[in-house]
Motif scaffolding. Structure first.
Motif, PDB file in Angstrom:
ATOM      1  N   HIS A   1      -6.177  -5.933  -1.339  1.00  0.00           N
ATOM      2  CA  HIS A   1      -6.552  -4.921  -2.011  1.00  0.00           C
ATOM      3  C   HIS A   1      -6.888  -3.777  -1.204  1.00  0.00           C
ATOM      4  CE1 HIS A   1      -7.791  -8.170  -4.565  1.00  0.00           C
ATOM      5  NE2 HIS A   1      -7.536  -7.488  -5.615  1.00  0.00           N
ATOM      6  N   PRO A   2      -5.663  -3.134  -0.637  1.00  0.00           N
ATOM      7  CA  PRO A   2      -5.728  -1.766   0.333  1.00  0.00           C
ATOM      8  C   PRO A   2      -6.237  -0.865  -0.393  1.00  0.00           C
ATOM      9  CG  PRO A   2      -3.608  -2.462  -0.094  1.00  0.00           C
ATOM     10  CD  PRO A   2      -4.219  -3.565  -0.476  1.00  0.00           C
ATOM     11  N   LYS A   3      -6.734   0.270   0.116  1.00  0.00           N
ATOM     12  CA  LYS A   3      -7.036   1.402  -0.629  1.00  0.00           C
ATOM     13  C   LYS A   3      -7.342   2.717   0.409  1.00  0.00           C
ATOM     14  CE  LYS A   3     -12.166   0.581  -0.115  1.00  0.00           C
ATOM     15  NZ  LYS A   3     -13.436   0.214  -1.032  1.00  0.00           N
ATOM     16  N   GLU A   4      -6.911   3.885  -0.179  1.00  0.00           N
ATOM     17  CA  GLU A   4      -6.861   4.930   0.797  1.00  0.00           C
ATOM     18  C   GLU A   4      -8.399   5.620   0.881  1.00  0.00           C
ATOM     19  OE1 GLU A   4      -5.416   9.204  -0.131  1.00  0.00           O
ATOM     20  OE2 GLU A   4      -4.019   8.584   1.222  1.00  0.00           O
ATOM     21  N   ILE A   5      -8.822   6.196   2.053  1.00  0.00           N
ATOM     22  CA  ILE A   5     -10.304   6.663   2.322  1.00  0.00           C
ATOM     23  C   ILE A   5     -10.291   7.892   2.928  1.00  0.00           C
ATOM     24  CG2 ILE A   5     -11.091   4.060   2.675  1.00  0.00           C
ATOM     25  CD1 ILE A   5     -11.518   4.813   5.571  1.00  0.00           C
ATOM     26  N   GLY A   6      -9.103   8.412   3.106  1.00  0.00           N
ATOM     27  CA  GLY A   6      -9.187  10.091   3.415  1.00  0.00           C
ATOM     28  C   GLY A   6      -7.639  10.399   3.648  1.00  0.00           C
ATOM     29  N   TYR A   7      -7.376  11.725   3.770  1.00  0.00           N
ATOM     30  CA  TYR A   7      -6.062  12.250   3.809  1.00  0.00           C
ATOM     31  C   TYR A   7      -6.124  13.698   4.378  1.00  0.00           C
ATOM     32  CZ  TYR A   7      -7.048  14.526  -0.430  1.00  0.00           C
ATOM     33  OH  TYR A   7      -7.613  15.741  -1.453  1.00  0.00           O
TER      34      TYR A   7
ATOM     35  N   TYR B   1       0.876  -1.188   0.029  1.00  0.00           N
ATOM     36  CA  TYR B   1      -0.172  -0.060   0.009  1.00  0.00           C
ATOM     37  C   TYR B   1       0.888   1.338   0.142  1.00  0.00           C
ATOM     38  CZ  TYR B   1      -2.695   3.983   1.392  1.00  0.00           C
ATOM     39  OH  TYR B   1      -3.236   5.261   1.555  1.00  0.00           O
ATOM     40  N   LYS B   2       0.506   2.251  -0.986  1.00  0.00           N
ATOM     41  CA  LYS B   2       1.340   3.325  -0.809  1.00  0.00           C
ATOM     42  C   LYS B   2      -0.016   4.611  -1.125  1.00  0.00           C
ATOM     43  CE  LYS B   2       5.602   5.462  -2.690  1.00  0.00           C
ATOM     44  NZ  LYS B   2       6.621   5.347  -3.675  1.00  0.00           N
ATOM     45  N   ILE B   3       0.287   5.813  -0.705  1.00  0.00           N
ATOM     46  CA  ILE B   3      -0.544   6.834  -0.957  1.00  0.00           C
ATOM     47  C   ILE B   3      -0.545   6.921  -2.313  1.00  0.00           C
ATOM     48  CG2 ILE B   3      -0.264   7.811   1.367  1.00  0.00           C
ATOM     49  CD1 ILE B   3       1.449  10.015   0.089  1.00  0.00           C
ATOM     50  N   PRO B   4      -1.960   7.267  -2.976  1.00  0.00           N
ATOM     51  CA  PRO B   4      -2.072   7.476  -4.294  1.00  0.00           C
ATOM     52  C   PRO B   4      -1.803   8.869  -4.957  1.00  0.00           C
ATOM     53  CG  PRO B   4      -4.179   7.466  -3.159  1.00  0.00           C
ATOM     54  CD  PRO B   4      -3.058   7.128  -2.213  1.00  0.00           C
ATOM     55  N   ARG B   5      -1.560   9.673  -3.897  1.00  0.00           N
ATOM     56  CA  ARG B   5      -1.088  11.233  -4.381  1.00  0.00           C
ATOM     57  C   ARG B   5       0.383  11.284  -4.667  1.00  0.00           C
ATOM     58  NH1 ARG B   5      -1.783  12.840   0.268  1.00  0.00           N
ATOM     59  NH2 ARG B   5      -2.155  10.898   1.326  1.00  0.00           N
ATOM     60  N   HIS B   6       0.455  11.774  -6.048  1.00  0.00           N
ATOM     61  CA  HIS B   6       2.066  12.016  -6.059  1.00  0.00           C
ATOM     62  C   HIS B   6       2.468  13.345  -5.385  1.00  0.00           C
ATOM     63  CE1 HIS B   6       2.559   9.329  -9.957  1.00  0.00           C
ATOM     64  NE2 HIS B   6       2.391   8.462  -8.740  1.00  0.00           N
ATOM     65  N   GLN B   7       3.735  13.202  -4.902  1.00  0.00           N
ATOM     66  CA  GLN B   7       4.324  14.285  -4.371  1.00  0.00           C
ATOM     67  C   GLN B   7       5.474  15.002  -5.166  1.00  0.00           C
ATOM     68  OE1 GLN B   7       2.882  15.369  -1.012  1.00  0.00           O
ATOM     69  NE2 GLN B   7       1.543  13.753  -1.822  1.00  0.00           N
ATOM     70  N   ALA B   8       5.827  16.407  -4.769  1.00  0.00           N
ATOM     71  CA  ALA B   8       6.774  17.072  -5.525  1.00  0.00           C
ATOM     72  C   ALA B   8       8.277  16.499  -5.192  1.00  0.00           C
ATOM     73  CB  ALA B   8       6.863  18.278  -5.356  1.00  0.00           C
ATOM     74  N   ASP B   9       9.110  16.776  -6.191  1.00  0.00           N
ATOM     75  CA  ASP B   9      10.574  16.452  -5.850  1.00  0.00           C
ATOM     76  C   ASP B   9      11.280  16.987  -4.698  1.00  0.00           C
ATOM     77  OD1 ASP B   9      10.615  14.307  -7.782  1.00  0.00           O
ATOM     78  OD2 ASP B   9      11.071  15.767  -9.287  1.00  0.00           O
TER      79      ASP B   9
END
Length: 494
Positions: free
Chosen positions: A423-429, A376-384
Motif C-alpha cells: 500500500h504505497p502512498k505519496e506524501i509530498g510533491y 505505485y504511480k503518482i496520483p496527479r494526472h498530467q496533460a496530454d
C-alpha cells in the motif's frame, strides 16, 4: 540512471579508435569554446497534439486541475529553495551525482559542477563541453565517469556524430580527474560493446568496477551485433585510470531473456540492460533489463551472477531502473513506458502502467526471490502535452520507514512511502505546469535525489532545482550525512 530511449529506432554504434586518444575537454565560462553541441544527440522535436487534446489541456488549466504553463506548485511539506537555469550547456539535462559540497550534473552536451555548500544559494563551479548522449554521470574519489551512448567520430570531446554502421565509430565510458573541481581533466576512455547508455559503480579499494549497461544491437552495427545478452565490466585503477579496460562481459540471459512482441505484446525484447543498482554492503545488485528484472550476487565483482529473474508482461513495457530499501529486503523497479517521451500519467493509461513495481526479497543466499507486492504511480494526472512516467529516484534515509523521492519528468518530483509494500502512498510533491498547451515537448525532472538534508533535481529543460523537505516522517533523515552519493550505488546510510 536515465533515458529517453527508443529501443527499436535508436542510433547506436561503437568501433575501435584507430587514432591516438583525443582526450581534450572544453571548459566553459560563458559559452562553448572548442566544440559545439551536436543536435544529433538530442531528443526529438516537439510533437503537435490534436485539437481535442489541446482544448482539454487548456480547460484543465482554467479549471485548476493542473498548473498553468511553467507554473510551480508543491505540497505544503515541500518547498522550492533554489533554481539555477541552464547556462553554457543548453542540451538535455540528465543524471546527478554528489560528493562533499558538490553536485555533478550530466547534460547531453557535457557536465556541470555546482557548489551546494549553501543549498539556498548554489553556484556554478565549472562547465565542461563534451557532447555525447546521455552523459550519465557518477563520481568516486577523484574520478568522474560519463556514459557515451551515441555513435561518435572518436572518443574526444570535439567528436561529432557518425553513422553506427561505420567501424571507426566510438561509444563507451569517459573518465575525468576532478581533483581540481574548477578544471576537470579528461584522462581515459574505454570503448564498450554497444556503448554505455548508463553505468553503475562498485568501488573496491584501489579499483573501481564499472558495470556498463547498453542495449539494442543490430546486425548492421559492426561492434554491436546480437546477441547482446549481458553487461560490460570495466576495471579502473584509481592510481592509474589511463589503464582502465574491459575485463569481462558476463552473460546474464543465456536463454536470450524476454522475447518481447509478438509473444508479449507491448513489452520490450531483452537485448541487454538499461540500468543496474549495486548494494556493496550486501554484495547485491538489481538490474532493470528491458523486459526483465533481475537480482544479482556480487561476491565476485568481476562476474555478477543472476540469482533471480522476474517479468511483468501485463503492465511493464520497459524495465528501466531499480532502488533497494535500506535493509535490502525490497526493490523498487521502474517502468519507463513510452521511453520517457510520452504522456502516460493520465486516466487512459491507468495506475499500473508506467509505474513503479515494488518487490519484496525473500529467502537467503542464492535462494533469494523477488516477490511482487504492488504498483505505485503518482496520483496527479498530467496533460496530454506532458511527458510523464516513472524515472530516477533515491531513498530518503528516515528511520524505520521506506521512503523515496523520485522524478517523473513533467509529473515533477514525488515523495512517497512504501513501508507497507502492498500500500504505497505519496506524501509530498513538486512540479511545474506543462511546457506547452499545443505540443508534447520533452521536459521535466530527469532525476530527483535526497542528499544530506535536501532534494536535488535536474530538470531536462529548465535547469537545476533544490528543494527543502519538512515533514515529521522524513525529519530523521536530516541527521544522515554522506561523503558521496551515486544513487545507483546504494549507500549504507547507517
Amino acid at each position: 540512471m536515465t533515458s529517453l530511449h527508443r529501443p527499436r529506432v535508436r542510433r547506436r554504434s561503437l568501433g575501435a579508435v584507430t587514432a591516438a586518444l583525443g582526450l581534450a575537454a572544453a571548459l566553459l565560462v560563458a559559452g562553448p569554446a572548442a566544440a559545439t553541441p551536436d543536435p544529433g544527440d538530442h531528443p526529438s522535436a516537439a510533437q503537435k497534439v490534436s485539437r481535442g487534446q489541446e482544448a482539454d489541456t487548456r480547460a484543465a488549466i482554467r479549471n485548476g486541475e493542473i498548473p498553468g504553463v511553467d507554473e510551480v506548485v508543491h505540497s505544503d511539506n515541500v518547498r522550492p529553495l533554489a533554481h539555477l537555469p541552464k547556462q553554457a550547456l543548453q542540451g538535455t539535462n540528465s543524471d546527478l551525482a554528489f560528493q562533499g559540497k558538490y553536485a555533478f550534473a550530466g547534460n547531453y552536451d557535457g557536465f556541470v559542477i555546482y557548489d551546494i555548500s549553501r543549498p539556498a544559494a548554489p553556484r556554478t563551479v565549472s562547465q565542461v563541453l563534451c557532447p555525447g548522449s546521455q552523459n550519465d554521470i557518477s563520481v568516486s574519489g577523484n574520478l568522474l565517469f560519463l556514459s557515451t551512448d551515441s555513435s561518435r567520430s572518436d572518443n574526444s570531446c570535439a567528436s561529432t556524430t557518425q553513422p553506427a554502421t561505420e567501424k571507426s565509430s566510438w561509444e563507451g565510458i569517459k573518465v575525468f580527474d576532478i581533483s581540481d573541481k574548477k578544471h576537470p581533466r579528461y584522462v581515459a576512455a574505454v570503448e564498450t560493446a554497444c556503448g554505455s547508455h548508463t553505468h553503475t559503480l562498485l568501488p573496491e579499494g584501489r579499483n573501481v568496477y564499472v558495470y556498463v549497461s547498453s542495449y539494442a544491437p543490430s546486425e548492421a552495427f559492426p561492434d554491436c551485433r546480437p546477441p547482446h545478452d549481458g553487461i560490460s565490466v570495466v576495471k579502473v585503477p584509481r592510481a592509474a585510470p589511463e589503464k582502465a579496460a574491459v575485463i569481462g562481459f558476463p552473460v546474464l540471459f543465456p536463454d536470450g531473456g524476454n522475447p518481447g512482441g509478438p509473444a508479449n505484446p507491448g513489452v520490450s525484447q531483452t537485448t541487454g540492460c538499461h540500468d543496474i543498482t549495486t548494494f556493496p554492503k550486501l554484495k547485491l545488485a538489481a538490474g532493470a533489463c528491458m523486459g526483465d528484472g533481475i537480482l544479482m550476487d556480487l561476491l565476485n565483482p568481476a562476474a555478477p551472477k543472476v540469482i533471480d529473474r522476474v517479468q511483468d508482461n501485463v503492465n511493464f513495457a520497459f524495465w528501466h531502473s531499480a532502488t533497494f530499501n535500506e535493509r535490502g529486503n525490497k526493490v523498487v523497479f521502474t517502468d519507463e513506458l513510452g521511453g520517457g517521451a510520452a504522456a502516460t500519467c493520465n486516466e487512459q493509461t491507468g495506475p499500473n502502467r508506467g509505474a513503479d513495481g515494488i518487490y519484496d526479497i525473500t529467502g537467503k543466499g542464492s535462494h533469494r526471490k523477488l516477490v511482487f507486492k504492488s504498483y505505485y504511480k503518482i496520483p496527479r494526472h498530467q496533460a496530454d502535452t506532458e511527458n510523464c512516467v516513472a524515472h530516477n529516484g533515491s531513498l530518503i534515509p528516515a528511520r524505520n520507514r521506506d521512503l523515496m523521492v523520485q522524478a517523473w519528468y513533467q509529473g515533477g518530483v514525488s515523495v512517497w512511502d512504501f513501508t507497507d509494500s502492498a500500500h504505497p502512498k505519496e506524501i509530498g510533491y513538486f512540479e511545474r505546469g506543462p511546457l506547452s498547451t499545443d505540443s508534447l515537448v520533452t521536459g521535466g525532472a530527469w532525476s530527483a535525489y535526497y542528499y544530506n538534508g535536501h532534494v536535488y533535481s535536474n530538470d531536462i529543460a529548465k535547469g537545476f532545482d533544490i528543494l527543502a523537505l519538512d515533514d515529521r516522517r522524513t525529519d530523521s533523515a536530516k541527521s544522515v550525512r554522506l561523503r558521496e552519493l551515486n544513487a545507483q550505488t546504494q549507500p549504507d546510510y547507517r
